[in-house]
Design an enzyme around this catalytic site. Structure first.
Site, short mmCIF file in Angstrom:
data_model
loop_
_atom_site.label_atom_id
_atom_site.label_comp_id
_atom_site.label_asym_id
_atom_site.label_seq_id
_atom_site.Cartn_x
_atom_site.Cartn_y
_atom_site.Cartn_z
N LYS A 10 68.38 -2.35 26.35
CA LYS A 10 66.90 -2.21 26.87
C LYS A 10 66.46 -0.10 25.85
CE LYS A 10 64.30 -4.47 28.29
NZ LYS A 10 63.86 -4.96 26.75
N LYS B 212 63.40 -2.44 33.36
CA LYS B 212 63.31 -3.60 33.32
C LYS B 212 64.40 -4.30 33.78
CE LYS B 212 58.94 -4.91 30.62
NZ LYS B 212 58.77 -3.16 29.70
N SER C 19 59.96 1.09 29.83
CA SER C 19 60.58 0.21 29.92
C SER C 19 62.12 -0.27 30.05
CB SER C 19 60.75 -0.93 28.77
OG SER C 19 59.34 -0.77 28.79
N SER D 202 60.89 -6.43 25.11
CA SER D 202 60.42 -5.34 26.57
C SER D 202 58.61 -6.00 26.98
CB SER D 202 60.69 -3.95 26.20
OG SER D 202 60.24 -3.44 27.18
#
Length: 314
Positions: A246, A65, A62, A122
């Site tokens: 993140k 992202k 993730s 997320s």
């Protein structure tokens, strides 16, 4: 009394000489990170202060992202996308596994709600929904992601294959055919550069990534931030000054984080990829931040910091 003063002065002199001649990086203060790769980037200079396998491509999960966030914010800034736009949820988006908001086919959510779902929780389904809305299909959005990577000067070792960061294994039979096949791969150095560019171009992202919770009012759903380094999260991994960005997990790579922290106007980006345990990525990022903020001190402040740490009193 005189003896204590002499001891303190002698210790201070030794510390000053060591710092002046060898500097902390040669004194062995550079952190040992238990992970596949790690990078510390100083945003003031753009320099990489720690580089452990930083140019080795790895599945980022993730953490990828960050590029989805970048493109959304680029379009918000240009006016081609609005926070209030209502985004339909497709059948494909609703099937995303892993971290998700359990979005249902045919539902509508605002760009702001979905963006918060990506940035704070997320959510994979939110990422795909926004990608389809912006580009017509996730496949077309992936082309935008890779074009943006090249415009930012990221290396050819960083390649995006979907908006969520999910692996082919995690997508399973629902994976759609794409122009760019294979697995999303990023290097720790490129991840740090992307994180720095995201903050530089869109500093307001930190107002969202630093939040501890989000809610979808229509669903009555509350979810917590996946980044346990945020001070507001409390607990063992909370880090003073952390405000993003993140986290990620991939069964092949392990645990990852692209973290941001600021103290007294000095911002650092710490990337840890391929950590073996849930908590070790946070511990590794904290070590990088500790090293970076210490290195960023002026020599006199370093002396005081070391003397305080050694418990030497005048």
């Amino acid at each position: 009394m005189k003896r204590r003063i002499l001891i303190w002065a002698g210790a201070a002199l030794i510390v000053v000489v060591l710092i002046t001649v060898w500097r902390p990086i040669e004194l062995g203060f550079k952190p040992d990170i238990d992970a596949g790769s790690a990078v510390l980037l100083d945003m003031d200079s753009g320099d990489i202060w720690v580089n452990i396998n930083g140019d080795v491509p790895m599945p980022p999960a993730s953490v990828s992202k960050l590029m989805t966030e970048m493109i959304v914010l680029d379009h918000i800034t240009s006016g081609t996308l609005r926070w209030e736009d209502r985004v339909p949820i497709s059948a494909y988006a609703s099937q995303m596994g892993g971290m998700s908001l359990s979005l249902k086919r045919g539902d509508f959510y605002t760009v702001r709600e979905l963006f918060e779902g990506i940035t704070i929780y997320s959510a994979n389904d939110a990422a795909v929904a926004l990608a389809e809305y912006m580009a017509g299909s996730e496949d077309s959005f992936v082309l935008m992601m890779n074009d943006r990577a090249r415009s930012l000067g990221l290396s050819p070792n960083t390649v995006f294959t979907n908006a969520s960061g999910l692996s082919s294994k995690d997508l399973g039979i629902i994976r759609q055919p794409t122009h760019i096949g294979g697995q999303t791969m990023m290097t720790a150095r490129d991840t740090a550069k992307l994180a720095a560019a995201l903050i530089h171009n869109h500093p307001d992202v930190l107002n969202i990534s630093g939040r501890t919770q989000m809610q979808l009012k229509d669903k009555g759903l509350y979810v917590s931030n996946s980044n346990l380094m945020l001070p507001g999260m409390g607990g063992a991994y909370a880090y003073d000054g952390a405000d993003g960005l993140k986290t990620g997990y991939d069964s092949q790579t392990g645990y990852c984080i692209a973290g941001s922290a600021q103290r007294e106007g000095h911002r650092l980006i710490a990337v840890v990829m391929g950590a073996e345990t849930y908590g070790s990525r946070f511990e590794g990022a904290a070590k990088l931040f500790d090293y970076g903020f210490f290195r960023g001190l002026h020599y006199g402040e370093r002396v005081k910091h070391i003397i305080h740490a050694l418990g030497i009193r005048s």
